[in-house]
Design a protein around this motif. Structure first.
Motif, PDB file in Angstrom:
ATOM      1  N   ALA A  10      40.272  40.417  48.446  1.00 36.45           N
ATOM      2  CA  ALA A  10      41.345  39.536  47.988  1.00 36.45           C
ATOM      3  C   ALA A  10      40.864  38.661  46.837  1.00 36.45           C
ATOM      4  CB  ALA A  10      41.855  38.677  49.139  1.00 36.45           C
ATOM      5  N   LEU A  11      39.595  38.230  46.886  1.00 38.78           N
ATOM      6  CA  LEU A  11      39.034  37.431  45.803  1.00 38.78           C
ATOM      7  C   LEU A  11      39.044  38.223  44.499  1.00 38.78           C
ATOM      8  CD1 LEU A  11      37.571  34.952  44.624  1.00 38.78           C
ATOM      9  CD2 LEU A  11      35.425  35.985  45.432  1.00 38.78           C
ATOM     10  N   PHE A  12      38.608  39.469  44.548  1.00 41.46           N
ATOM     11  CA  PHE A  12      38.620  40.291  43.340  1.00 41.46           C
ATOM     12  C   PHE A  12      40.039  40.442  42.810  1.00 41.46           C
ATOM     13  CE2 PHE A  12      34.271  40.997  44.064  1.00 41.46           C
ATOM     14  CZ  PHE A  12      33.734  41.607  42.946  1.00 41.46           C
ATOM     15  N   GLY A  13      41.000  40.646  43.692  1.00 42.72           N
ATOM     16  CA  GLY A  13      42.392  40.714  43.266  1.00 42.72           C
ATOM     17  C   GLY A  13      42.855  39.411  42.640  1.00 42.72           C
ATOM     18  N   GLN A  14      42.483  38.294  43.231  1.00 47.34           N
ATOM     19  CA  GLN A  14      42.858  36.979  42.714  1.00 47.34           C
ATOM     20  C   GLN A  14      42.270  36.751  41.323  1.00 47.34           C
ATOM     21  OE1 GLN A  14      44.948  34.853  44.031  1.00 47.34           O
ATOM     22  NE2 GLN A  14      44.603  33.127  42.683  1.00 47.34           N
ATOM     23  N   GLY A  16      41.869  39.032  39.207  1.00 48.30           N
ATOM     24  CA  GLY A  16      42.454  40.020  38.296  1.00 48.30           C
ATOM     25  C   GLY A  16      41.558  41.224  38.080  1.00 48.30           C
ATOM     26  N   LEU A  17      40.662  41.471  39.027  1.00 48.49           N
ATOM     27  CA  LEU A  17      39.733  42.591  38.933  1.00 48.49           C
ATOM     28  C   LEU A  17      40.128  43.674  39.930  1.00 48.49           C
ATOM     29  CD1 LEU A  17      36.433  40.505  38.892  1.00 48.49           C
ATOM     30  CD2 LEU A  17      37.577  41.555  36.922  1.00 48.49           C
ATOM     31  N   PRO A  18      39.734  44.921  39.670  1.00 47.51           N
ATOM     32  CA  PRO A  18      39.985  45.973  40.663  1.00 47.51           C
ATOM     33  C   PRO A  18      39.349  45.583  41.991  1.00 47.51           C
ATOM     34  CG  PRO A  18      39.210  46.919  38.599  1.00 47.51           C
ATOM     35  CD  PRO A  18      39.054  45.430  38.480  1.00 47.51           C
ATOM     36  N   ASP A  19      40.073  45.843  43.081  1.00 43.72           N
ATOM     37  CA  ASP A  19      39.605  45.349  44.380  1.00 43.72           C
ATOM     38  C   ASP A  19      39.298  46.439  45.396  1.00 43.72           C
ATOM     39  OD1 ASP A  19      42.170  46.162  44.880  1.00 43.72           O
ATOM     40  OD2 ASP A  19      42.855  44.241  45.674  1.00 43.72           O
ATOM     41  N   ASP A  20      39.006  47.644  44.896  1.00 40.96           N
ATOM     42  CA  ASP A  20      38.612  48.688  45.844  1.00 40.96           C
ATOM     43  C   ASP A  20      37.110  48.581  46.112  1.00 40.96           C
ATOM     44  OD1 ASP A  20      37.214  51.039  44.024  1.00 40.96           O
ATOM     45  OD2 ASP A  20      38.776  49.927  42.929  1.00 40.96           O
ATOM     46  N   ASP A  21      36.691  49.083  47.248  1.00 40.93           N
ATOM     47  CA  ASP A  21      35.304  48.918  47.684  1.00 40.93           C
ATOM     48  C   ASP A  21      34.293  49.484  46.685  1.00 40.93           C
ATOM     49  OD1 ASP A  21      36.116  47.648  49.998  1.00 40.93           O
ATOM     50  OD2 ASP A  21      36.088  49.480  51.204  1.00 40.93           O
ATOM     51  N   THR A  22      34.598  50.634  46.109  1.00 42.53           N
ATOM     52  CA  THR A  22      33.672  51.263  45.162  1.00 42.53           C
ATOM     53  C   THR A  22      33.481  50.402  43.923  1.00 42.53           C
ATOM     54  OG1 THR A  22      34.293  53.461  45.939  1.00 42.53           O
ATOM     55  CG2 THR A  22      33.240  53.333  43.773  1.00 42.53           C
ATOM     56  N   THR A  23      34.572  49.909  43.373  1.00 36.40           N
ATOM     57  CA  THR A  23      34.493  49.087  42.164  1.00 36.40           C
ATOM     58  C   THR A  23      33.800  47.763  42.444  1.00 36.40           C
ATOM     59  OG1 THR A  23      36.518  50.119  41.362  1.00 36.40           O
ATOM     60  CG2 THR A  23      35.823  48.113  40.262  1.00 36.40           C
ATOM     61  N   ILE A  24      34.047  47.176  43.599  1.00 36.87           N
ATOM     62  CA  ILE A  24      33.364  45.931  43.969  1.00 36.87           C
ATOM     63  C   ILE A  24      31.867  46.171  44.072  1.00 36.87           C
ATOM     64  CG2 ILE A  24      33.046  44.227  45.815  1.00 36.87           C
ATOM     65  CD1 ILE A  24      36.096  44.459  46.319  1.00 36.87           C
ATOM     66  N   ALA A  25      31.464  47.258  44.718  1.00 39.67           N
ATOM     67  CA  ALA A  25      30.037  47.585  44.847  1.00 39.67           C
ATOM     68  C   ALA A  25      29.407  47.804  43.472  1.00 39.67           C
ATOM     69  CB  ALA A  25      29.849  48.812  45.723  1.00 39.67           C
ATOM     70  N   PRO A  67      34.848  33.634  50.474  1.00 41.01           N
ATOM     71  CA  PRO A  67      34.559  34.847  49.698  1.00 41.01           C
ATOM     72  C   PRO A  67      33.786  34.557  48.411  1.00 41.01           C
ATOM     73  CG  PRO A  67      36.913  34.381  49.667  1.00 41.01           C
ATOM     74  CD  PRO A  67      36.279  33.451  50.654  1.00 41.01           C
ATOM     75  N   VAL A  68      33.955  33.383  47.817  1.00 40.50           N
ATOM     76  CA  VAL A  68      33.164  33.030  46.631  1.00 40.50           C
ATOM     77  C   VAL A  68      31.697  32.901  47.038  1.00 40.50           C
ATOM     78  CG1 VAL A  68      32.713  31.234  44.912  1.00 40.50           C
ATOM     79  CG2 VAL A  68      35.058  31.980  45.347  1.00 40.50           C
ATOM     80  N   ASP A  69      31.425  32.253  48.148  1.00 41.15           N
ATOM     81  CA  ASP A  69      30.050  32.144  48.633  1.00 41.15           C
ATOM     82  C   ASP A  69      29.477  33.530  48.985  1.00 41.15           C
ATOM     83  OD1 ASP A  69      30.029  29.405  48.311  1.00 41.15           O
ATOM     84  OD2 ASP A  69      30.441  28.986  50.430  1.00 41.15           O
ATOM     85  N   GLU A  70      30.306  34.384  49.560  1.00 40.50           N
ATOM     86  CA  GLU A  70      29.865  35.740  49.892  1.00 40.50           C
ATOM     87  C   GLU A  70      29.491  36.514  48.629  1.00 40.50           C
ATOM     88  OE1 GLU A  70      31.492  39.831  52.044  1.00 40.50           O
ATOM     89  OE2 GLU A  70      32.788  38.064  51.993  1.00 40.50           O
ATOM     90  N   LEU A  71      30.350  36.429  47.602  1.00 38.99           N
ATOM     91  CA  LEU A  71      30.064  37.103  46.333  1.00 38.99           C
ATOM     92  C   LEU A  71      28.789  36.549  45.724  1.00 38.99           C
ATOM     93  CD1 LEU A  71      30.798  39.054  44.073  1.00 38.99           C
ATOM     94  CD2 LEU A  71      32.287  37.275  43.118  1.00 38.99           C
ATOM     95  N   ASP A  72      28.622  35.248  45.755  1.00 34.78           N
ATOM     96  CA  ASP A  72      27.407  34.617  45.237  1.00 34.78           C
ATOM     97  C   ASP A  72      26.167  35.172  45.938  1.00 34.78           C
ATOM     98  OD1 ASP A  72      25.950  32.752  43.645  1.00 34.78           O
ATOM     99  OD2 ASP A  72      25.945  31.340  45.314  1.00 34.78           O
ATOM    100  N   ALA A  73      26.216  35.242  47.241  1.00 35.59           N
ATOM    101  CA  ALA A  73      25.081  35.755  48.014  1.00 35.59           C
ATOM    102  C   ALA A  73      24.802  37.218  47.686  1.00 35.59           C
ATOM    103  CB  ALA A  73      25.350  35.588  49.517  1.00 35.59           C
ATOM    104  N   LEU A  74      25.841  38.019  47.573  1.00 35.62           N
ATOM    105  CA  LEU A  74      25.662  39.433  47.245  1.00 35.62           C
ATOM    106  C   LEU A  74      25.056  39.623  45.859  1.00 35.62           C
ATOM    107  CD1 LEU A  74      29.011  40.834  48.665  1.00 35.62           C
ATOM    108  CD2 LEU A  74      26.704  41.321  49.533  1.00 35.62           C
TER     109      LEU A  74
END
Length: 77
Positions: A10-14, A16-25, A67-74
């Motif tokens: 949902a964060l990626f969608g918010q 404006g980025l593609p939000d499928d698992d492959t693109t996020i990875a 989710p911002v903290d999760e993205l930061d950690a990743l």
């Protein structure tokens, strides 16, 4: 009162980025942050509005903080 927390997808969608698992990875792999002191918001991939959103999400401890903290950690792994 219980807060509503959003997902990483949902964060990626918010943002404006593609939000499928492959693109996020792929995004995470491509944009790894090697310096632990470098903030997530400093990545050159963000537009000014995206940077502002990320900063506000954390500072306000809003529904997007997790989710911002999760993205930061990743990105810092």
């Amino acid at each position: 009162m219980q807060a509503n927390f959003q997902s990483l997808r949902a964060l990626f969608g918010q943002l404006g980025l593609p939000d499928d698992d492959t693109t996020i990875a792929q995004f995470i792999e491509k944009n790894r942050i090697n310096d632990p002191d470098t903030p997530l918001e400093s990545l050159s991939v963000w537009s000014e509005s995206q940077k502002q959103f990320l900063l506000e999400a954390r500072s306000l401890d809003a529904e997007w903080a997790e989710p911002v903290d999760e993205l930061d950690a990743l990105l810092h792994q």
